[in-house]
Motif scaffolding. Sequence first.
Motif, PDB file in Angstrom:
ATOM      1  N   VAL A 162       0.833  -1.202   0.000  1.00  0.00           N
ATOM      2  CA  VAL A 162       0.000   0.000   0.000  1.00  0.00           C
ATOM      3  C   VAL A 162       0.867   1.251   0.000  1.00  0.00           C
ATOM      4  N   ARG A 163       0.256   2.357  -0.407  1.00  0.00           N
ATOM      5  CA  ARG A 163       0.884   3.678  -0.325  1.00  0.00           C
ATOM      6  C   ARG A 163       0.019   4.502   0.618  1.00  0.00           C
ATOM      7  N   PHE A 164       0.588   4.899   1.758  1.00  0.00           N
ATOM      8  CA  PHE A 164      -0.167   5.680   2.733  1.00  0.00           C
ATOM      9  C   PHE A 164      -0.334   7.114   2.254  1.00  0.00           C
ATOM     10  N   GLU A 165      -1.483   7.708   2.586  1.00  0.00           N
ATOM     11  CA  GLU A 165      -1.714   9.121   2.295  1.00  0.00           C
ATOM     12  C   GLU A 165      -0.900   9.961   3.257  1.00  0.00           C
ATOM     13  N   GLU A 166      -0.449  11.107   2.777  1.00  0.00           N
ATOM     14  CA  GLU A 166       0.259  12.042   3.646  1.00  0.00           C
ATOM     15  C   GLU A 166      -0.717  12.574   4.675  1.00  0.00           C
ATOM     16  N   GLU A 167      -0.304  12.572   5.927  1.00  0.00           N
ATOM     17  CA  GLU A 167      -1.152  13.112   6.985  1.00  0.00           C
ATOM     18  C   GLU A 167      -0.886  14.599   7.107  1.00  0.00           C
ATOM     19  N   LYS A 168      -1.915  15.398   6.858  1.00  0.00           N
ATOM     20  CA  LYS A 168      -1.777  16.851   6.964  1.00  0.00           C
ATOM     21  C   LYS A 168      -2.872  17.387   7.858  1.00  0.00           C
ATOM     22  N   VAL A 200      -4.193   0.711  -2.298  1.00  0.00           N
ATOM     23  CA  VAL A 200      -3.606  -0.597  -2.580  1.00  0.00           C
ATOM     24  C   VAL A 200      -2.816  -0.502  -3.887  1.00  0.00           C
ATOM     25  N   VAL A 201      -1.532  -0.877  -3.830  1.00  0.00           N
ATOM     26  CA  VAL A 201      -0.639  -0.804  -4.982  1.00  0.00           C
ATOM     27  C   VAL A 201      -0.433  -2.185  -5.607  1.00  0.00           C
ATOM     28  N   ALA A 202      -0.358  -3.226  -4.779  1.00  0.00           N
ATOM     29  CA  ALA A 202      -0.172  -4.592  -5.273  1.00  0.00           C
ATOM     30  C   ALA A 202      -0.779  -5.575  -4.282  1.00  0.00           C
ATOM     31  N   VAL A 203      -1.288  -6.683  -4.813  1.00  0.00           N
ATOM     32  CA  VAL A 203      -1.928  -7.714  -3.994  1.00  0.00           C
ATOM     33  C   VAL A 203      -1.310  -9.060  -4.353  1.00  0.00           C
ATOM     34  N   SER A 204      -1.152  -9.917  -3.366  1.00  0.00           N
ATOM     35  CA  SER A 204      -0.617 -11.254  -3.607  1.00  0.00           C
ATOM     36  C   SER A 204      -1.517 -12.019  -4.575  1.00  0.00           C
ATOM     37  N   GLU A 205      -0.906 -12.761  -5.479  1.00  0.00           N
ATOM     38  CA  GLU A 205      -1.678 -13.565  -6.431  1.00  0.00           C
ATOM     39  C   GLU A 205      -2.186 -14.850  -5.799  1.00  0.00           C
ATOM     40  N   LEU A 240       6.552   2.985   0.218  1.00  0.00           N
ATOM     41  CA  LEU A 240       5.450   2.036   0.242  1.00  0.00           C
ATOM     42  C   LEU A 240       5.468   1.291   1.569  1.00  0.00           C
ATOM     43  N   ALA A 241       4.422   0.515   1.815  1.00  0.00           N
ATOM     44  CA  ALA A 241       4.360  -0.303   3.021  1.00  0.00           C
ATOM     45  C   ALA A 241       3.818  -1.676   2.656  1.00  0.00           C
ATOM     46  N   ILE A 242       4.367  -2.698   3.290  1.00  0.00           N
ATOM     47  CA  ILE A 242       3.879  -4.064   3.111  1.00  0.00           C
ATOM     48  C   ILE A 242       3.150  -4.442   4.394  1.00  0.00           C
TER      49      ILE A 242
END
Length: 95
Positions: free
Chosen positions: A11-17, A39-44, A82-84
């Motif tokens: 995932v890519r987190f939104e910037e907290e402002k 969500v940027v990528a999901v396990s197949e 990114l974050a896993i």
Amino acid sequence: MLKPLGDRVVVRFEEEKEQTVGGFVLAGNHKESTRKATVVAVSETGMRTITGEVVPPSVTVGQMVLVEDGQVLEVTHEDEKLAIIREADIIAILG
């Protein structure tokens, strides 16, 4: 692109402002228990049950989700933060 394995999701987190009354935009100085992410990528393969059955992922690339703050592995891939996470750490699909 990163390809997560098992029940993991990238995932890519939104910037907290935070915006003050004076109109100044400041970085969030408090930690909330949840964060919004795309969500940027999901396990197949998805997750496997105790009996070996495959449970397909319940999220798809591009969805906005609400993630419980906790076991997050933050990585930098191709100059992008990114974050896993595990799919179980996603508590809601937004929109």
